[in-house]
Every structure is written in structure tokens, then in C-alpha cells.
Motif scaffolding. Structure first.
Motif, PDB file in Angstrom:
ATOM      1  N   LEU A  34       0.598  -1.151  -0.078  1.00 38.09           N
ATOM      2  CA  LEU A  34      -0.145  -0.157   0.098  1.00 38.09           C
ATOM      3  C   LEU A  34       0.808   0.888  -0.237  1.00 38.09           C
ATOM      4  O   LEU A  34       1.659   1.401   0.384  1.00 38.09           O
ATOM      5  CB  LEU A  34      -0.772  -0.535   1.401  1.00 38.09           C
ATOM      6  CG  LEU A  34      -1.677  -1.335   1.419  1.00 38.09           C
ATOM      7  CD1 LEU A  34      -2.196  -0.896   3.063  1.00 38.09           C
ATOM      8  CD2 LEU A  34      -3.298  -1.393   0.183  1.00 38.09           C
ATOM      9  N   ARG A  39      -5.384   7.121   2.884  1.00 38.86           N
ATOM     10  CA  ARG A  39      -6.493   6.793   1.405  1.00 38.86           C
ATOM     11  C   ARG A  39      -4.931   6.419   0.469  1.00 38.86           C
ATOM     12  O   ARG A  39      -5.600   6.424  -0.671  1.00 38.86           O
ATOM     13  CB  ARG A  39      -6.710   7.926   1.168  1.00 38.86           C
ATOM     14  CG  ARG A  39      -8.122   9.003   1.818  1.00 38.86           C
ATOM     15  CD  ARG A  39      -8.468  10.280   0.372  1.00 38.86           C
ATOM     16  NE  ARG A  39      -9.798  10.824   2.342  1.00 38.86           N
ATOM     17  CZ  ARG A  39     -10.298  12.144   1.263  1.00 38.86           C
ATOM     18  NH1 ARG A  39     -10.287  12.435   0.561  1.00 38.86           N
ATOM     19  NH2 ARG A  39     -10.891  12.389   2.234  1.00 38.86           N
ATOM     20  N   THR A  41      -3.748   3.526  -1.393  1.00 40.08           N
ATOM     21  CA  THR A  41      -3.795   3.085  -2.408  1.00 40.08           C
ATOM     22  C   THR A  41      -2.745   1.483  -2.703  1.00 40.08           C
ATOM     23  O   THR A  41      -2.143   1.851  -2.314  1.00 40.08           O
ATOM     24  CB  THR A  41      -3.637   3.964  -4.175  1.00 40.08           C
ATOM     25  OG1 THR A  41      -3.211   3.914  -4.257  1.00 40.08           O
ATOM     26  CG2 THR A  41      -5.383   4.358  -4.554  1.00 40.08           C
ATOM     27  N   ARG A  43       0.398   0.561  -4.470  1.00 34.73           N
ATOM     28  CA  ARG A  43       1.405   0.731  -5.016  1.00 34.73           C
ATOM     29  C   ARG A  43       1.752  -0.883  -5.973  1.00 34.73           C
ATOM     30  O   ARG A  43       2.311  -0.381  -7.454  1.00 34.73           O
ATOM     31  CB  ARG A  43       2.400   1.156  -4.134  1.00 34.73           C
ATOM     32  CG  ARG A  43       3.304   1.812  -4.952  1.00 34.73           C
ATOM     33  CD  ARG A  43       4.156   2.599  -3.946  1.00 34.73           C
ATOM     34  NE  ARG A  43       3.444   3.267  -3.069  1.00 34.73           N
ATOM     35  CZ  ARG A  43       3.629   4.495  -3.392  1.00 34.73           C
ATOM     36  NH1 ARG A  43       4.090   4.985  -4.752  1.00 34.73           N
ATOM     37  NH2 ARG A  43       2.899   5.420  -2.580  1.00 34.73           N
TER      38      ARG A  43
END
Length: 87
Positions: A34, A39, A41, A43
Motif C-alpha cells: 500500500l 487514503r 492505494t 502501489r
């Protein structure tokens, strides 16, 4: 090791959230990295090519373990670049 045995025996799907990269590789079929922040996302996504059933200690001796560990550290190091560190 107990978690791995339980997952194998019961054919379970588990979402494991950890900061321990060795644990992530040893226990997972797929490791998602991540990004930074609340927030975050995904990776990066890596397939763990260590056969099952899997032993936690033996998994670390598998030839794909070291290179995958290095790729995970490289993925995480993006968030540690000087541009991301607050003054």
C-alpha cells in the motif's frame, strides 16, 4: 506456522495486514504493497511463488524469497524518499 496449517486444513482465504515483510511472504500467496497515508492505494502486487503446503522457516530458504523481499523493500522505499519526508 499454526495459521498456515489452519488455512491449509480448512481451505480458508485470509486477509493479513502486517508490517513484517518476512511474515507477509511466508504466509501469503499474494502480497500487496500500500501507498502512504489514510487514503492509500495498492502501489504494487506480487505473487509469492513458494509452493504449498508451506513451512514458515523453510519458505525463507526458497530461492524466490530473497528477491521478493528486496522488491517489497524497493516498493516501500518510494514513500521514504526525501521529497516525502516532512522537514
Amino acid at each position: 506456522q499454526e495459521l498456515l496449517a489452519w488455512v491449509e486444513r480448512e481451505h480458508l482465504t485470509v486477509l493479513l495486514v502486517t508490517h513484517d515483510l518476512d511474515e507477509a511472504i511466508s504466509a501469503s500467496d499474494v502480497v500487496c504493497v500500500l501507498g502512504h497515508g489514510p487514503r492509500a492505494t495498492i502501489r504494487a502486487r506480487h505473487i509469492v511463488e513458494i509452493p504449498r503446503p508451506r513451512d514458515v522457516l523453510e519458505a525463507r530458504r526458497h530461492p524466490t524469497f530473497g528477491p521478493l523481499l528486496r522488491r517489497l523493500w524497493d516498493d516501500l522505499s518510494v514513500d521514504l524518499s526525501p521529497a516525502r519526508v516532512a522537514p
